[in-house]
Design a protein around this motif. Structure first.
Motif, PDB file in Angstrom:
ATOM      1  N   ASP A 120       0.787  -1.208   0.014  1.00  0.00           N
ATOM      2  CA  ASP A 120      -0.063  -0.001  -0.009  1.00  0.00           C
ATOM      3  C   ASP A 120       0.779   1.373   0.059  1.00  0.00           C
ATOM      4  O   ASP A 120       0.446   2.085  -0.456  1.00  0.00           O
ATOM      5  CB  ASP A 120      -0.887   0.013   1.243  1.00  0.00           C
ATOM      6  CG  ASP A 120      -2.069  -0.900   1.171  1.00  0.00           C
ATOM      7  OD1 ASP A 120      -2.231  -1.212  -0.137  1.00  0.00           O
ATOM      8  OD2 ASP A 120      -2.736  -1.128   2.014  1.00  0.00           O
ATOM      9  N   LYS A 121       1.959   1.126   0.587  1.00  0.00           N
ATOM     10  CA  LYS A 121       2.890   2.275   0.794  1.00  0.00           C
ATOM     11  C   LYS A 121       4.175   2.455  -0.426  1.00  0.00           C
ATOM     12  O   LYS A 121       4.571   3.425  -0.468  1.00  0.00           O
ATOM     13  CB  LYS A 121       3.250   2.563   2.313  1.00  0.00           C
ATOM     14  CG  LYS A 121       2.229   2.560   3.040  1.00  0.00           C
ATOM     15  CD  LYS A 121       2.635   2.652   4.631  1.00  0.00           C
ATOM     16  CE  LYS A 121       1.293   2.851   5.475  1.00  0.00           C
ATOM     17  NZ  LYS A 121       1.753   2.634   6.869  1.00  0.00           N
ATOM     18  N   ILE A 122       4.550   1.085  -0.808  1.00  0.00           N
ATOM     19  CA  ILE A 122       5.742   1.236  -1.645  1.00  0.00           C
ATOM     20  C   ILE A 122       5.506   1.024  -3.090  1.00  0.00           C
ATOM     21  O   ILE A 122       4.702  -0.286  -3.292  1.00  0.00           O
ATOM     22  CB  ILE A 122       6.805   0.191  -0.943  1.00  0.00           C
ATOM     23  CG1 ILE A 122       6.975   0.652   0.434  1.00  0.00           C
ATOM     24  CG2 ILE A 122       7.815   0.175  -1.995  1.00  0.00           C
ATOM     25  CD1 ILE A 122       8.029  -0.338   1.154  1.00  0.00           C
ATOM     26  N   ASN A 123       5.733   1.675  -3.964  1.00  0.00           N
ATOM     27  CA  ASN A 123       5.654   1.477  -5.290  1.00  0.00           C
ATOM     28  C   ASN A 123       6.694   1.562  -6.024  1.00  0.00           C
ATOM     29  O   ASN A 123       7.909   2.243  -5.589  1.00  0.00           O
ATOM     30  CB  ASN A 123       4.734   2.714  -5.948  1.00  0.00           C
ATOM     31  CG  ASN A 123       3.548   3.132  -5.314  1.00  0.00           C
ATOM     32  OD1 ASN A 123       2.687   2.266  -5.058  1.00  0.00           O
ATOM     33  ND2 ASN A 123       3.250   4.458  -5.198  1.00  0.00           N
ATOM     34  N   ILE A 124       6.949   0.639  -6.722  1.00  0.00           N
ATOM     35  CA  ILE A 124       8.457   0.510  -7.556  1.00  0.00           C
ATOM     36  C   ILE A 124       8.167   0.702  -9.013  1.00  0.00           C
ATOM     37  O   ILE A 124       6.894   0.541  -9.381  1.00  0.00           O
ATOM     38  CB  ILE A 124       9.073  -0.601  -7.256  1.00  0.00           C
ATOM     39  CG1 ILE A 124       8.185  -2.078  -7.600  1.00  0.00           C
ATOM     40  CG2 ILE A 124       9.639  -0.713  -5.997  1.00  0.00           C
ATOM     41  CD1 ILE A 124       9.104  -3.034  -7.867  1.00  0.00           C
ATOM     42  N   GLY A 125       9.083   1.091  -9.918  1.00  0.00           N
ATOM     43  CA  GLY A 125       8.729   1.184 -11.400  1.00  0.00           C
ATOM     44  C   GLY A 125      10.061   1.121 -12.057  1.00  0.00           C
ATOM     45  O   GLY A 125      11.023   1.217 -11.558  1.00  0.00           O
ATOM     46  N   ALA A 126      10.008   0.720 -13.372  1.00  0.00           N
ATOM     47  CA  ALA A 126      10.970   0.677 -14.210  1.00  0.00           C
ATOM     48  C   ALA A 126      10.740   1.403 -15.569  1.00  0.00           C
ATOM     49  O   ALA A 126       9.444   1.389 -15.980  1.00  0.00           O
ATOM     50  CB  ALA A 126      11.739  -0.558 -14.251  1.00  0.00           C
ATOM     51  N   GLN A 167       9.053   4.674  -4.918  1.00  0.00           N
ATOM     52  CA  GLN A 167       8.147   5.770  -3.998  1.00  0.00           C
ATOM     53  C   GLN A 167       7.582   5.045  -2.621  1.00  0.00           C
ATOM     54  O   GLN A 167       7.094   3.929  -2.708  1.00  0.00           O
ATOM     55  CB  GLN A 167       6.934   6.297  -4.811  1.00  0.00           C
ATOM     56  CG  GLN A 167       7.381   7.355  -5.807  1.00  0.00           C
ATOM     57  CD  GLN A 167       6.249   7.946  -6.486  1.00  0.00           C
ATOM     58  OE1 GLN A 167       4.883   7.477  -6.763  1.00  0.00           O
ATOM     59  NE2 GLN A 167       6.419   9.198  -7.151  1.00  0.00           N
ATOM     60  N   TYR A 168       7.775   5.924  -1.587  1.00  0.00           N
ATOM     61  CA  TYR A 168       7.314   5.444  -0.550  1.00  0.00           C
ATOM     62  C   TYR A 168       6.368   6.506   0.222  1.00  0.00           C
ATOM     63  O   TYR A 168       6.676   7.650   0.374  1.00  0.00           O
ATOM     64  CB  TYR A 168       8.438   5.260   0.521  1.00  0.00           C
ATOM     65  CG  TYR A 168       8.041   4.962   1.957  1.00  0.00           C
ATOM     66  CD1 TYR A 168       7.123   4.008   2.187  1.00  0.00           C
ATOM     67  CD2 TYR A 168       8.533   5.644   2.892  1.00  0.00           C
ATOM     68  CE1 TYR A 168       6.909   3.568   3.630  1.00  0.00           C
ATOM     69  CE2 TYR A 168       8.103   5.569   4.326  1.00  0.00           C
ATOM     70  CZ  TYR A 168       7.357   4.314   4.730  1.00  0.00           C
ATOM     71  OH  TYR A 168       7.040   4.192   5.721  1.00  0.00           O
TER      72      TYR A 168
END
Lengths: 414, 439
Positions: free
Chosen positions: A171-177, A217-218
């Motif tokens: 819910d709190k951590i998004n990652i991306g590339a 993103q956190y």
């Protein structure tokens, strides 16, 4: 589904038109160096927020500064963003002053969800812009007091075609590339006038390669968040077509005419960015970014300048009265920002830094969805006035059309 | 969805309308170190030498060159002429009575050395056909013909006036004229072959004069002729009638030529031999030489031209010229310098292969400049196309240069050039080379 294909087709057409318009996207004499002036105009609202936004979401606009932000995209929505810039530049050095107005395409992007927790974007932006014309550069002939005069013009630039993927890890951590294909060509023409004999040099240099980005993103709460991105270094493969001729006694003579010469690659540095955002009273969002590009480690040299690590700082404020208000102006987003970077080139011990003030409005198009016209204005200064360097003042107006469609909902109605 | 498509269309139209003016800026000198760097090089070594053509073919448009003198540097030189002169028609009044025969030669304004000096020209009759030697299609400056030295047809001692005078007149031996006149009048000679059987032509042999001169005479039939004067008894006019023998300027091969004789004893040319030998200026007093008429010619080579590439391969010549000086002591009003010299390309055997052309296709000439206030006199040869040609050539031995004045076959001028190692006024090759790539 048909709609999706339709849109893709339109997008391809748009992309082609945009690419055919890559000449002289900037008028900056600083575009003489390296690959030209790096494009800083981005998607959506970040133009108005001091060009910062690594920690910002992609709730209602595509945030191209951090692929992880895509994870925050509302499911079942489709976003489209197209941007233009209009630039009024004034150049000034010890000798002269000149100013020009130009309009450009600045981006074309779509974003769409791929699952409940992940989304993708495809973004086409200029990567660098080259557009300069330097007249009457007088240089001494080596071994003599004679002078020769050089006229240099440059045009073209590189483009970036980027695919980003972002997903929510928790819910709190998004990652991306993201993976971008950087490609394009820069054409430089030099005319040397020596005692009424002329030398024409036309170099057309093609660059291409892939570059990867990762983002993170956190967001401990809705009101507070961090973000970070890393762009990996890459070496842009370069090949050059060169055409050299001279005019001797009014007769043109070919000196060299070769295609696809192997020349030195251009190395793009490792780059990392960190940023945060915080929302106060549900109305004011403050965000700031710091970015560093490790040019020093690329160990490259330009004709004149040397490359040095570049620091970038940007900060932005966005004020939103009430998103549900029936008063239009309450729904408008008011934005302001500041940005500063100290340049990546050092020329005669002087660096070409860049500072700008940005202002902007996010004008909602409808109550039903998150479609906006984002207008931003920035006033900036690049370089310094000196005997060698040129100061450039610019007024940059950018307009972004950020459109959201609730894809699947609308399809049903159709 | 419609809205989206409309937006796309608007987008397309806006993109298509993008404008982009170029910025024009007068930037500071070092705002950009443009990649092009121009070098001026005046240290390229040049080989100067002298050689001698064995013989020079007589040109189609020649002149009668007569004279002699002894040059302090070139020694003795002499020029005599051999002329066939033929009638233009074979029609003389039956009643005509021969009076006299006069050789008239019109000045063509060419002279060299001291024209205040008196000259004596002696005229003799040629005793063989005026034809090039067997196996030859041309006369040369070395050609000669037999003539009858026992009968002096005529002689004239005078001070030449090549610029202000019209012509000289030499009255010849009466029997020669009478014989020719009567045979034509009596129809014993009715065509050129019969004429030739009776008369081959004349040779004009100047008497040797140490401080003499060379004078040019035209071969034009209006100015130069053997004029036979005669009268017709019943003719009431007091003016004598004339009948002219002239040079046939359209004949091929020519029916006249100059024979040039030199004596190089005690000069630097004493041991000049085979025309394939060259004599470097370093062995001939740091000078190199040119003497027209005799075939002494100047040769110029730039053997190390490819060392330009040491500066960088991606370069090109923006300018190149050779300046060669003539010392003040080596010319005068009498022994003047030609205003311009032709420049030829020599192969490795010292044979002229072509003229030298500039990029516009014009023949390159070496132009004389005299800056009397600085005591500078020099020839300038533009060499951009030539240097480019050398740089692109694998056999630069076949691309040396030769300097010759325009009418070198029929004049007797000379020039003494300084090479690059003299005390003053050294020859110099100046090349401006632009390097446009610095990788």
């Amino acid at each position: 589904m048909m709609n999706r294909i339709y849109i893709t087709l339109v997008l391809i057409i748009l992309a082609q038109i945009a690419l055919s318009q890559t000449n002289n996207l900037t008028g900056s004499p600083y575009s003489l160096y390296g690959l030209g002036v790096f494009n800083e105009a981005n998607l959506g609202k970040t133009n108005a927020l001091g060009k910062s936004g690594v920690a910002l979401e992609s709730f209602y606009e595509i945030n191209n500064l951090n692929p992880a932000s895509l994870a925050t995209m509302t499911n079942k929505s489709f976003m489209f963003d197209v941007g233009f810039t209009g630039e009024m530049d004034t150049y000034q050095n010890n000798k002269s002053e000149d100013s020009k107005w130009r309009t450009n395409f600045s981006n074309l992007a779509i974003a769409f969800p791929v699952s409940n927790k992940a989304a993708m974007s495809i973004v086409l932006t200029p990567f660098t812009n080259v557009g300069y014309e330097l007249v009457g550069l007088e240089t001494n002939v080596e071994g003599s007091s004679d002078l020769y005069t050089t006229y240099v013009t440059g045009s073209g630039g590189l483009n970036s075609f980027k695919a980003n993927y972002g997903m929510a890890l928790t819910d709190k951590i998004n990652i991306g590339a993201g993976l971008e294909y950087i490609f394009g060509n820069i054409e430089e023409t030099e005319v040397v006038d020596y005692d009424s004999n002329y030398l024409y040099i036309d170099r057309d240099t093609y660059y291409k390669n892939l570059r990867a980005t990762v983002g993170f993103q956190y967001q401990p709460s809705e009101k507070f968040g961090f973000g970070a991105t890393v762009k990996f270094p890459t070496s842009l493969h370069a090949s050059q077509d060169i055409e050299v001729s001279k005019v001797i006694d009014l007769v043109e003579v070919t000196v060299q005419d070769e295609e696809e010469l192997d020349i030195n690659n251009f190395d793009l540095p490792l780059e990392f960015a960190v940023g945060f955002k915080k929302t106060f009273w549900n109305k004011l969002t403050v965000n700031a970014d710091y970015r560093r590009s490790f040019w020093d480690a690329t160990d490259q040299e330009d004709n004149l300048g040397s490359f040095k690590d570049q620091d970038f700082i940007g900060a932005g404020f966005e004020y939103l009265g009430n998103v549900r208000s029936f008063k239009y102006w309450d729904r408008v987003r008011y934005r302001a920002g500041l940005t500063y970077d100290n340049g990546y080139l050092s020329i005669n011990q002087e660096t070409i830094n860049n500072k700008a003030l940005t202002l902007g409005l996010g004008l909602p198009l409808s109550l039903k969805n998150n479609s906006f016209i984002n207008v931003s204005y920035s006033y900036g200064e690049r370089g310094v006035v000196s005997s060698t360097l040129t100061k450039e003042n610019y007024h940059l107006l950018s307009i972004n059309l950020s459109l959201e469609n609730i894809w699947f909902v609308k399809s049903k109605i159709n | 969805m419609k809205k989206l498509l409309w937006s796309c269309l608007i987008t397309i139209s806006i993109i298509a309308c993008s404008t982009a003016d170029d910025i024009t800026l007068e930037a500071g000198e070092s705002f950009t170190n443009t990649s092009t760097v121009i070098h001026k090089i005046d240290t390229m070594s040049v080989d100067f030498s002298t050689f001698k053509f064995d013989s020079i073919p007589f040109p189609t448009l020649g002149r009668i060159l007569l004279g002699s003198y002894t040059d302090p540097i070139f020694g003795k030189s002499e020029s005599s002429s051999y002329l066939e002169m033929v009638p233009q028609h074979y029609d003389i009044d039956d009643e005509g009575v021969f009076d006299s025969i006069v050789l008239i030669m019109g000045y063509d304004n060419y002279f060299y050395n001291d024209t205040l000096s008196q000259m004596t020209y002696n005229v003799y009759e040629i005793t063989e056909d005026v034809k090039p030697a067997d196996n030859e299609s041309n006369f040369y400056n070395t050609s000669t013909l037999d003539y009858d030295t026992s009968i002096l047809l005529g002689s004239h001692t005078f001070t030449p006036k090549p610029m202000e005078g019209d012509s000289i007149r030499i009255t010849l031996n009466y029997p020669l004229g009478e014989n020719i006149f009567n045979k034509i009048r009596d129809k014993d000679i009715t065509d050129v072959d019969l004429f030739r059987d009776n008369f081959n032509g004349i040779t004009i042999q100047p008497e040797y004069n140490d401080n003499g001169n060379f004078i040019g005479f035209t071969t034009g039939s209006d100015y130069t002729m053997l004029r036979l004067y005669y009268s017709v008894p019943e003719d009431i006019s007091t003016e004598p009638q004339t009948y002219d023998l002239v040079i046939d300027n359209s004949a091929e091969p020519q029916t006249y030529f100059n024979h040039i004789e030199t004596d190089y004893t005690g000069t630097v040319f004493e041991n000049f031999q085979d025309e394939e030998n060259t004599y470097s200026s370093t062995t001939t007093g740091n000078s190199f030489y040119l003497q027209t008429g005799t075939g002494i010619a100047s040769k110029i080579a730039i053997p190390n031209i490819k060392s330009l590439y040491d500066l960088g391969n991606s370069g090109t010549v923006m300018d190149a010229y050779l300046k060669i000086y003539v010392s003040g002591a080596n010319y005068s009003d009498n022994r003047y310098l030609s205003d311009s010299l032709s420049v030829y390309v020599l192969d490795r055997h010292q044979a002229i292969s072509d003229a030298l052309y500039d990029y516009a296709g014009n023949e390159i000439i070496a132009k004389l400049t005299s800056k009397t206030e600085f005591g500078e006199t020099y020839y300038t040869i533009p060499l951009i196309s030539y240097v480019d040609n050398l740089l692109n050539s694998d056999s630069i031995e076949d691309l040396s240069l030769c300097l010759l004045p325009e009418d070198y076959e029929t004049t007797m001028n000379r020039i003494i050039f300084n090479d690059g190692n003299t005390e003053d006024f050294n020859a110099e090759l100046v090349i401006t080379y632009a390097l446009y790539y610095d990788e």
